[in-house]
Design an enzyme around this catalytic site. Structure first.
Site, mmCIF file in Angstrom:
data_model
loop_
_atom_site.group_PDB
_atom_site.id
_atom_site.type_symbol
_atom_site.label_atom_id
_atom_site.label_comp_id
_atom_site.label_asym_id
_atom_site.label_seq_id
_atom_site.Cartn_x
_atom_site.Cartn_y
_atom_site.Cartn_z
ATOM 1 N N LYS A 17 0.835 -1.216 0.000
ATOM 2 C CA LYS A 17 0.000 0.000 0.000
ATOM 3 C C LYS A 17 0.865 1.261 0.000
ATOM 4 O O LYS A 17 0.627 2.173 -0.777
ATOM 5 C CB LYS A 17 -0.901 0.057 1.247
ATOM 6 C CG LYS A 17 -1.961 -1.001 1.321
ATOM 7 C CD LYS A 17 -2.945 -0.717 2.453
ATOM 8 C CE LYS A 17 -2.329 -0.780 3.837
ATOM 9 N NZ LYS A 17 -1.871 -2.110 4.252
ATOM 10 N N ARG A 93 -9.752 1.712 8.668
ATOM 11 C CA ARG A 93 -9.252 0.411 9.094
ATOM 12 C C ARG A 93 -10.407 -0.468 9.581
ATOM 13 O O ARG A 93 -10.210 -1.634 9.871
ATOM 14 C CB ARG A 93 -8.310 0.692 10.245
ATOM 15 C CG ARG A 93 -7.180 -0.232 10.531
ATOM 16 C CD ARG A 93 -6.105 -0.277 9.507
ATOM 17 N NE ARG A 93 -4.868 -0.756 10.085
ATOM 18 C CZ ARG A 93 -3.687 -0.218 9.851
ATOM 19 N NH1 ARG A 93 -3.561 0.798 9.043
ATOM 20 N NH2 ARG A 93 -2.618 -0.718 10.397
ATOM 21 N N ARG A 130 11.113 -6.048 5.020
ATOM 22 C CA ARG A 130 10.789 -4.613 4.919
ATOM 23 C C ARG A 130 11.665 -3.751 5.825
ATOM 24 O O ARG A 130 11.929 -4.080 6.975
ATOM 25 C CB ARG A 130 9.321 -4.403 5.302
ATOM 26 C CG ARG A 130 8.925 -2.953 5.408
ATOM 27 C CD ARG A 130 7.450 -2.771 5.325
ATOM 28 N NE ARG A 130 6.747 -3.208 6.516
ATOM 29 C CZ ARG A 130 5.409 -3.218 6.606
ATOM 30 N NH1 ARG A 130 4.676 -2.855 5.565
ATOM 31 N NH2 ARG A 130 4.822 -3.619 7.707
ATOM 32 N N ARG A 162 10.830 -1.675 11.171
ATOM 33 C CA ARG A 162 9.778 -1.095 12.007
ATOM 34 C C ARG A 162 9.696 -1.814 13.336
ATOM 35 O O ARG A 162 9.825 -3.032 13.399
ATOM 36 C CB ARG A 162 8.429 -1.225 11.284
ATOM 37 C CG ARG A 162 8.121 -0.045 10.419
ATOM 38 C CD ARG A 162 6.897 -0.249 9.591
ATOM 39 N NE ARG A 162 5.706 -0.641 10.340
ATOM 40 C CZ ARG A 162 4.473 -0.558 9.849
ATOM 41 N NH1 ARG A 162 4.285 -0.101 8.624
ATOM 42 N NH2 ARG A 162 3.436 -0.947 10.553
ATOM 43 N N ARG A 173 -1.589 -7.947 13.787
ATOM 44 C CA ARG A 173 -2.078 -7.011 12.767
ATOM 45 C C ARG A 173 -2.797 -7.760 11.640
ATOM 46 O O ARG A 173 -3.806 -7.296 11.119
ATOM 47 C CB ARG A 173 -0.919 -6.167 12.220
ATOM 48 C CG ARG A 173 -0.639 -4.962 13.127
ATOM 49 C CD ARG A 173 0.820 -4.576 13.159
ATOM 50 N NE ARG A 173 1.340 -4.167 11.892
ATOM 51 C CZ ARG A 173 2.587 -4.394 11.481
ATOM 52 N NH1 ARG A 173 3.437 -5.047 12.247
ATOM 53 N NH2 ARG A 173 2.980 -3.973 10.319
HETATM 54 P P1 AMP Z 1 0.461 0.881 9.390
HETATM 55 O O1 AMP Z 1 1.699 1.681 9.149
HETATM 56 O O2 AMP Z 1 -0.705 1.304 8.539
HETATM 57 O O3 AMP Z 1 0.687 -0.612 9.369
HETATM 58 O O4 AMP Z 1 0.008 1.241 10.888
HETATM 59 C C1 AMP Z 1 0.850 0.980 12.005
HETATM 60 C C2 AMP Z 1 0.027 1.010 13.281
HETATM 61 O O5 AMP Z 1 -0.563 2.315 13.446
HETATM 62 C C3 AMP Z 1 -1.155 0.036 13.323
HETATM 63 O O6 AMP Z 1 -0.762 -1.256 13.721
HETATM 64 C C4 AMP Z 1 -2.053 0.728 14.342
HETATM 65 O O7 AMP Z 1 -1.560 0.556 15.653
HETATM 66 C C5 AMP Z 1 -1.875 2.197 13.993
HETATM 67 N N1 AMP Z 1 -2.847 2.654 12.969
HETATM 68 C C6 AMP Z 1 -2.569 3.114 11.718
HETATM 69 N N2 AMP Z 1 -3.689 3.469 11.072
HETATM 70 C C7 AMP Z 1 -4.713 3.230 11.929
HETATM 71 C C8 AMP Z 1 -6.132 3.375 11.854
HETATM 72 N N3 AMP Z 1 -6.728 3.839 10.742
HETATM 73 N N4 AMP Z 1 -6.857 3.028 12.938
HETATM 74 C C9 AMP Z 1 -6.289 2.574 14.066
HETATM 75 N N5 AMP Z 1 -4.968 2.397 14.207
HETATM 76 C C10 AMP Z 1 -4.172 2.719 13.154
#
Ligand code: AMP
Length: 230
Positions: A17, A93, A130, A162, A173
């Site tokens: 993404k 999400r 990654r 990360r 996740r």
């Molecule tokens: P990502 O980089 O999109 O994988 O997001 C990393 C972390 O940020 C996730 O595991 C959540 O803890 C938090 N996060 C990101 N976007 C959201 C969202 N839309 N709603 C809730 N938590 C989020």
């Protein structure tokens, strides 16, 4: 007047993404709004939101909806996002966030929702390799590192793994994706916004498929009705 373009990209963790959203933001000259990057930046700086978010993120849990919705509302209502449009990455999400997004924007304001489909065994491999820039969020991998010694090609930041790319947090996740995020596919199909695209293959090949499908929608050639698979 330039048409405002508003996109959402859905997909499992590791589906690509982030990479595809950066390409879309450059192609359409719109803002890339990645809630994960915004939250990681808030944690790094130590803002109030960051302090609250840190412990959820470390475990791979979702941040409470009201916090994330507030961040997205602020970002979408100003600057390039407001004037030219945006591509949302990592938001919505869950169905509640999607409903709030519909309330935030004018009815029917989203042009398209892309679902990037990649099998789970492949996303697990991608996540393991990654690496991301700690400053700007640019994505690399052990197979495709930055040019110079784990220093970001974009901004010179440090390129690292990360903190939530641990086995337990990744599993959590992915479980949350199945439980909370996957229902969005049916939600956006129902709203006639969904375009399904295979996320397997070279970055450029995938982005060519995504852009061709979006261009069809923008030009009115093809309004998503049911799923389209490319
Ligand atoms: P990502 O980089 O999109 O994988 O997001 C990393 C972390 O940020 C996730 O595991 C959540 O803890 C938090 N996060 C990101 N976007 C959201 C969202 N839309 N709603 C809730 N938590 C989020």
């Amino acid at each position: 007047m330039t048409k405002v373009v508003r996109l959402v990209v859905l997909g499992k963790q590791g589906a690509g993404k982030g990479t595809q959203c950066i390409r879309l933001s450059r192609h359409y000259v719109i803002e890339h709004i990645a809630t994960g990057d915004m939250l990681r930046a808030a944690v790094k700086i130590g803002t109030e939101v960051g302090r609250e978010a840190a412990e959820y993120m470390e475990k791979g849990e979702l941040i409470p909806d009201d916090i994330v919705i507030r961040l997205v509302k602020e970002r979408t209502s100003t600057g390039i996002a407001h004037e030219r449009g945006f591509v949302l990455d990592g938001f919505p999400r869950n169905v509640h966030q999607a409903e709030m997004l519909n309330n935030m924007l004018l009815p029917d304001a989203l042009d398209a929702v892309i679902n990037l489909r990649v099998p789970t065994n492949l996303v697990l491999k991608r996540i393991a390799s990654r690496r991301v820039c700690a400053d700007c969020g640019a994505t690399y991998s052990t197979l495709r590192p930055p040019t110079l010694n784990w220093t970001c090609d974009n901004c010179g930041g440090e390129v690292v793994q990360r903190e939530d790319d641990t086995e337990a947090a990744i599993q959590r996740r992915l479980d949350l994706y199945e439980l909370e995020t996957k229902p969005l596919i049916a939600f956006y199909r129902h709203h006639r916004k969904l375009i399904e695209i295979s996320g397997v293959g070279q970055e450029e090949a995938v982005s060519n498929r995504v852009i061709a499908a979006i261009d069809d929608v923008l030009s009115g050639v093809n309004k998503p009705t049911h799923s389209q698979t490319s």
